[in-house]
Every structure is written in C-alpha cells, then in structure tokens.
Design a protein around this motif. Sequence first.
Motif, PDB file in Angstrom:
ATOM      1  N   ARG A   1      16.074  95.364  27.579  1.00  0.00           N
ATOM      2  CA  ARG A   1      17.051  94.505  26.924  1.00  0.00           C
ATOM      3  C   ARG A   1      16.366  93.192  26.548  1.00  0.00           C
ATOM      4  O   ARG A   1      15.783  92.521  27.407  1.00  0.00           O
ATOM      5  N   VAL A   2      16.459  92.802  25.277  1.00  0.00           N
ATOM      6  CA  VAL A   2      15.741  91.634  24.775  1.00  0.00           C
ATOM      7  C   VAL A   2      16.729  90.586  24.281  1.00  0.00           C
ATOM      8  O   VAL A   2      17.574  90.860  23.429  1.00  0.00           O
ATOM      9  N   ALA A   3      16.612  89.375  24.828  1.00  0.00           N
ATOM     10  CA  ALA A   3      17.301  88.195  24.301  1.00  0.00           C
ATOM     11  C   ALA A   3      16.229  87.275  23.733  1.00  0.00           C
ATOM     12  O   ALA A   3      15.165  87.116  24.333  1.00  0.00           O
ATOM     13  N   ALA A   4      16.506  86.680  22.577  1.00  0.00           N
ATOM     14  CA  ALA A   4      15.464  85.928  21.875  1.00  0.00           C
ATOM     15  C   ALA A   4      15.902  84.511  21.563  1.00  0.00           C
ATOM     16  O   ALA A   4      17.074  84.263  21.252  1.00  0.00           O
ATOM     17  N   HIS A   5      14.929  83.594  21.636  1.00  0.00           N
ATOM     18  CA  HIS A   5      15.117  82.201  21.226  1.00  0.00           C
ATOM     19  C   HIS A   5      14.279  81.941  19.983  1.00  0.00           C
ATOM     20  O   HIS A   5      13.066  82.173  19.992  1.00  0.00           O
ATOM     21  N   TRP A   6      14.934  81.458  18.942  1.00  0.00           N
ATOM     22  CA  TRP A   6      14.290  81.209  17.657  1.00  0.00           C
ATOM     23  C   TRP A   6      13.466  79.928  17.749  1.00  0.00           C
ATOM     24  O   TRP A   6      13.965  78.888  18.166  1.00  0.00           O
TER      25      TRP A   6
ATOM     26  N   ALA B   1      18.638  79.648  12.746  1.00  0.00           N
ATOM     27  CA  ALA B   1      18.772  80.272  14.061  1.00  0.00           C
ATOM     28  C   ALA B   1      20.218  80.677  14.318  1.00  0.00           C
ATOM     29  O   ALA B   1      20.484  81.773  14.853  1.00  0.00           O
ATOM     30  N   ALA B   2      21.158  79.817  13.939  1.00  0.00           N
ATOM     31  CA  ALA B   2      22.576  80.140  14.118  1.00  0.00           C
ATOM     32  C   ALA B   2      22.958  81.358  13.280  1.00  0.00           C
ATOM     33  O   ALA B   2      23.747  82.212  13.716  1.00  0.00           O
ATOM     34  N   ARG B   3      22.406  81.449  12.073  1.00  0.00           N
ATOM     35  CA  ARG B   3      22.679  82.615  11.236  1.00  0.00           C
ATOM     36  C   ARG B   3      22.130  83.882  11.879  1.00  0.00           C
ATOM     37  O   ARG B   3      22.794  84.929  11.890  1.00  0.00           O
ATOM     38  N   ARG B   4      20.916  83.788  12.430  1.00  0.00           N
ATOM     39  CA  ARG B   4      20.331  84.957  13.084  1.00  0.00           C
ATOM     40  C   ARG B   4      21.154  85.362  14.305  1.00  0.00           C
ATOM     41  O   ARG B   4      21.340  86.546  14.584  1.00  0.00           O
ATOM     42  N   ALA B   5      21.649  84.370  15.049  1.00  0.00           N
ATOM     43  CA  ALA B   5      22.451  84.668  16.230  1.00  0.00           C
ATOM     44  C   ALA B   5      23.781  85.316  15.857  1.00  0.00           C
ATOM     45  O   ALA B   5      24.341  86.100  16.635  1.00  0.00           O
TER      46      ALA B   5
ATOM     47  N   THR C   1      22.871  94.054  19.081  1.00  0.00           N
ATOM     48  CA  THR C   1      23.187  95.123  20.018  1.00  0.00           C
ATOM     49  C   THR C   1      22.967  94.592  21.429  1.00  0.00           C
ATOM     50  O   THR C   1      22.364  93.521  21.608  1.00  0.00           O
ATOM     51  N   PRO C   2      23.430  95.301  22.441  1.00  0.00           N
ATOM     52  CA  PRO C   2      23.115  94.866  23.813  1.00  0.00           C
ATOM     53  C   PRO C   2      21.616  94.871  24.102  1.00  0.00           C
ATOM     54  O   PRO C   2      21.174  94.314  25.101  1.00  0.00           O
ATOM     55  N   TRP C   3      20.845  95.494  23.200  1.00  0.00           N
ATOM     56  CA  TRP C   3      19.407  95.629  23.415  1.00  0.00           C
ATOM     57  C   TRP C   3      18.604  94.544  22.726  1.00  0.00           C
ATOM     58  O   TRP C   3      17.470  94.276  23.126  1.00  0.00           O
ATOM     59  N   LEU C   4      19.137  93.926  21.688  1.00  0.00           N
ATOM     60  CA  LEU C   4      18.366  92.945  20.919  1.00  0.00           C
ATOM     61  C   LEU C   4      19.328  91.941  20.308  1.00  0.00           C
ATOM     62  O   LEU C   4      20.162  92.313  19.475  1.00  0.00           O
ATOM     63  N   ARG C   5      19.180  90.672  20.726  1.00  0.00           N
ATOM     64  CA  ARG C   5      20.055  89.651  20.183  1.00  0.00           C
ATOM     65  C   ARG C   5      19.354  88.302  20.218  1.00  0.00           C
ATOM     66  O   ARG C   5      18.516  88.048  21.099  1.00  0.00           O
ATOM     67  N   VAL C   6      19.673  87.443  19.253  1.00  0.00           N
ATOM     68  CA  VAL C   6      19.202  86.058  19.242  1.00  0.00           C
ATOM     69  C   VAL C   6      20.259  85.210  19.942  1.00  0.00           C
ATOM     70  O   VAL C   6      21.430  85.232  19.561  1.00  0.00           O
ATOM     71  N   VAL C   7      19.858  84.489  20.975  1.00  0.00           N
ATOM     72  CA  VAL C   7      20.822  83.737  21.785  1.00  0.00           C
ATOM     73  C   VAL C   7      20.661  82.224  21.671  1.00  0.00           C
ATOM     74  O   VAL C   7      21.551  81.484  22.084  1.00  0.00           O
ATOM     75  N   GLY C   8      19.517  81.759  21.143  1.00  0.00           N
ATOM     76  CA  GLY C   8      19.328  80.318  21.137  1.00  0.00           C
ATOM     77  C   GLY C   8      18.087  79.896  20.388  1.00  0.00           C
ATOM     78  O   GLY C   8      17.529  80.645  19.588  1.00  0.00           O
TER      79      GLY C   8
END
Length: 542
Positions: free
Chosen positions: A253-258, A276-280, A285-292
């Motif tokens: 599971r991957v959470a990403a910060h731009w 970054a807000a647009r990407r978030a 999916t629960p597996w890949l998301r931009v969080v911050g």
Amino acid sequence: MTDLDQTTLYRNGRVFTADANPERAWATAFAVTGDRIVWVGRDGDDAPAADRVVELEGRLVLPGFTDAHTHLLMMGAALGQVYLTGARNLEDIQRLLLEAREADPAATVLRGRGWLFDAVPDGAPTAAMIDAVISDIPVYLDANDYHSCWVNAAALTELGITRDTPDPIGGEIVRDADGEPTGLLLETAATQYAWAQRDAATTDADRDAQVERTLAAYLATGVTGAVDMAMDEFGLAALQRAQDRRGGVLPIRVAAHWLITNTGDDEQNLAQVAEAARRAADPSTPWLRVVGIKLILDGVIDACTAAMRQPYANGSNADPIWPLERLAPVVAAADAAGLQIAQHAIGDFASQLALDAIEQAVAQNGDRPRRHRIEHLEYAAPGTAERMARLGVTASMQPVHADPAIFDNWVAMLGDDRVERAFPWPEYEDAGALLAFSTDSPTAPHQALANMYVASTRASALVPSVAAVQPQFALPLERAIAHATRDAAASVGDGGWRGRIAPGYAADAAILDADVFERGPASLLDARVVETIVAGRTAYRA
C-alpha cells in the motif's frame, strides 16, 4: 465459495499484535476472512470456523511494516547502482568504481550511491579523484544522505556546469580557489543538475524495472506499506503502470507526498500546491494515493547544510532552503486544501521554522482535522517534542540514520554538546507525540529488521562490531516495532484499519523464522521473513 468468503486460521504461533494495551499485545492465533482479520486470540479459545488452518509452528508473527518515509523509484534505481557505503577510504571507492567499469565496458554512464564524507580526504570530494580511475564516461555518485552528488569532469561537461554557472536557490556548486567547479554539487545543485539529467535519461521501461525491484525487495523484508516522500509525475505514472499490470492493485500500500520546490516566487510555489491538491483529488485506490506535500527545509548535518541555531564546529552555518516568508504561504495553502504536510527538518532552526509555519496555518485556517509531520529531526532543540505534541505533529524518524558506523562525521560537524541529543526518540514518546519509524531508503538500507536492530540497541547494523552509541536512547523492541508498524500506518491517517493484528484490521503480516523477542536484538541481524501476507494473501514466501 470465493476467496472473499474463506476463513483461514493461523495458530500455534507467537503473535505480536502491536496493541497499545499490554494485555492485548500478544496472542498465539488469528483468523482472516478475505482481506481482513476477524479474530485474534489464543489457542484453545473459541476461534471461528475455518476453511483452512495454517500451523505457525511457534514462529513469530508481526504486523506488516510500513516504511513511513522512503523513495520508491530512487530505491529501485539504487539497488542497481554501485554501493559505496562500505568504502572506508578513497582507495576503496576508486577500486569499486573501477571494478564496476570493468564489469560493464560498454556502459555510457556510471552511477553509484552511498559514499560517506569521512571516507574522502578532508571530506572534500573532487572530480579529479574519480577521473584518476574513470574519465572516459560521466560518473554520478550520490552521497549516503542523497543531499550531495559527486561527479567527474565528464559529468560536469555533460551537465554544462562551468565557472559561470550560477548556484540555484538552496544549493551550491562547490568551487575551488580559482572559481572552478570541483565536482561536488550540494542540495538543490544536485537535484536541479545531476538529478534532472538522470530523469531526462531514464526511460519508462527503466522506471518500471525500478518499481518492480523495490516492490520485490520490500515484500521480502515484511514491508506491506510505504510512504513515498518525493513523489513526482514520473514516479506516480510508474506506480500507476505497476498497478494496472496487476489489475488495479499493488503488492504493498503506497501513500505519496508530492514534492514542492522553492522557486523563490510565491505564485509559482502555490501553483505547485494546487497541482498536489489536484493529484490528491484524482481517483485513487487503497493501494496508491497522493495524501500530501513534501517540503525540504534544509540539508544535512554531514555536509553542514542543515539549518542550525548555532554554527557548526568549523564556524559555518546554512540558510534554510525555505525561509519562513516563502514557507508560510505554502503551508497555509496546503493545510487549507486538506493536504498532509511533511517537512524535512534535520537542524534545530529548520524544525523551528516548520512548527512556526504550522502554527501560522492553524491560526489562519482554524480548527480542522490535521496530522502534519516533521521528517528526520536529527537534532532538535529541547522543547521541540512538546511543541509537536501540542500541535499534533508526527515525529517521522529513521533509526538507521543513527547507525554508529556512519556517525563519526555527524559528531565532528557539530563538535559540541549537541551531539549528546542526537536522535532522541524517547523524548517524543515522553512528550506524547506520535513517533513513526522508517528507513528513508535508499539513504539507508531498506530492511525493516535491521532498522529495528538500531532502534533497540543504538548499535550498528552496517558493521556489527561497532559499539553502541548513546544507548540511553535505545527503545525496547516492542515499542520500536510498534513505531514501525502501528504508528507508521497512523502517520498517514491509516491507524484505524491497518498496522496492527486486530479484528477489523487489514490482514497484513510478516512471519519470521526466528523469535527475535526471545533470542534478543542481535538475532534481528540474522532473522529472515519467511512469508509476507498482504490483504489476506501470501505476497511473498521464502
């Protein structure tokens, strides 16, 4: 019956649940239905009916690790580069480079990583030192902390760097007494020149291979989640392709910060936050998301580029990459957009700036759910932990950065009583701040068990013969693992559904071949993960 309906009972094990309540911290069995844990208890308790029973045979089970600060594509690239951390002097470095060149004579570029400043004469690497063994192709060598890049003359030519090339904001092209570039690029000079050239030369096929190397390496070490701390369009696209290849899922599971860079212009900086807000907001999916977002406020102590309140031993100091007047608008905008803000702050002046900016954002935006973070905190002033706890700011720290085998130069650069408060993890526990452990791979080894060895001993996982330094800051193994599982998941807002072995939680776990609690911390260096379970399915088996 589908897999989602089947229940598997794991029994006869030693199960560390990472529950904060000591009475629920240990079990011997657990049951999984579909992708969730449905029961945790002891053998002989009234367990649910199972379609399948797995005998653990006394093996230790841990919640899956979350590497709460890492760089996924860089890690994959590093796994294919010349590894220099074990080189103790220039001759070792030159020998490793020459061996790599001879092993691949058709190569058009050579990349290495992990060199230490105290392995280079006077801590001042030059292009001539590389040219002595390789001068016919460009050579790029990232420092162990990835905040400096050491290059040869052919690389300087390829980058177009001359005596007239200006230093970028927040970086330096190191020059000799005559004004000529020496071959050392510090901070944003490394990213804007060497890394930009690397990105331009890297193909999508290269990035796909890097992602696959990283995913395989993590699963083999019990890691089931990761927080990428410098996401960009290349990395996100590569991870999306990996997800697409697997029908919409990833094996971790991957959470990403731009990553947001300081351009010196507020309008351009805020435009990056909007992106970054647009990407978030994009479908995730629960597996890949931009969080911050990720902001790099300063450099590193080893290169005297971390922003300190007091000078280094050599009398120098470093300005922050993000002064408060540029930082505050970005933090306020990201906070208003609901983005998690992660700020790299290694020096005590940088962590002060990070908290000043967060306080201003709170005053401007009012009460709202937020869980911001400060990354690294290698040296922070007394009182910082308490201030972070009041603001609900997570302390994101990397035990492997305190490995005594790479500590001498860190100590020498400060040279005073500040070294007595290096990486003081218990301060953050005592203050009540959330403490999340990670590796910052590839700046340090990605293996979770080695990370736990340093956390629980303050001894060296790189060179086990090196004695522990500041053992008073070591943590009991139960707490160290909880910071790398339960708290690491909580650091990106996932604390209510993963990071523990508990009913209702994601069925993510690592099964070891040795009980490291029973055998003691030294066994962490030899223990191996024999199975990694992600979402109820075996993702890796030794």
